[in-house]
Motif scaffolding. Sequence first.
Motif, short mmCIF file in Angstrom:
data_model
loop_
_atom_site.label_atom_id
_atom_site.label_comp_id
_atom_site.label_asym_id
_atom_site.label_seq_id
_atom_site.Cartn_x
_atom_site.Cartn_y
_atom_site.Cartn_z
N THR A 197 -29.85 54.09 48.93
CA THR A 197 -31.22 54.50 48.62
C THR A 197 -31.93 54.81 49.94
OG1 THR A 197 -31.22 53.07 46.67
CG2 THR A 197 -33.35 53.85 47.45
N TRP A 249 -39.31 55.16 47.68
CA TRP A 249 -37.97 55.65 48.04
C TRP A 249 -37.89 57.15 47.80
CZ3 TRP A 249 -34.81 57.65 44.12
CH2 TRP A 249 -35.20 57.40 42.82
N ARG A 252 -31.41 58.79 46.09
CA ARG A 252 -30.22 57.94 46.08
C ARG A 252 -29.02 58.84 46.30
NH1 ARG A 252 -33.22 54.86 41.99
NH2 ARG A 252 -33.83 52.95 43.06
#
Length: 161
Positions: free
Chosen positions: A59, A134, A137
């Motif tokens: 991530t 974030w 991924r």
Amino acid sequence: MLPALRQISRPAAFALRAARRPAAYGGARLTPFTRTIVTKRYTQDHEVVVFDDATMNGTVHITNYAQSSLGDVVFVELPTEGTEVTQGDQIGAVESVKAASDIYAPVSGVVEEVNTKLADQPGLLNKSPEDQGWLCRIKVKDAAEVEKLMDEEAYKAHCES
């Protein structure tokens, strides 16, 4: 009192009964043990990757240092899901009231998911850069690339220099 003594003298039977009890009543649940190592590594360009060796997923975030240097983030450009990236490739950009900055892939692999919340809420990078903010991924191709990145101590030294 006597039934309690019988329970103590038969710990295996007690453990089995406890395992069948619902958790709400204090029963234990027996689960198989899975070994997972989560590693957090940093790049010189202030990206961070949190790598899970069990899933081979990384991530990607920007660091708290990066978000504080940028100021209020107003726009985030992210890679497209399914894009194959090589370590060091530009995968996006962040624009703030102070400046614009490119985002680089900390590891090689395939982008599996992007944080769609950032399109409507780019300020998440300021509020929670290494959690809710974030970026994407990545399914990591080579775990050795993660190990070559800086650990937290080396990253702190890099920021202070």
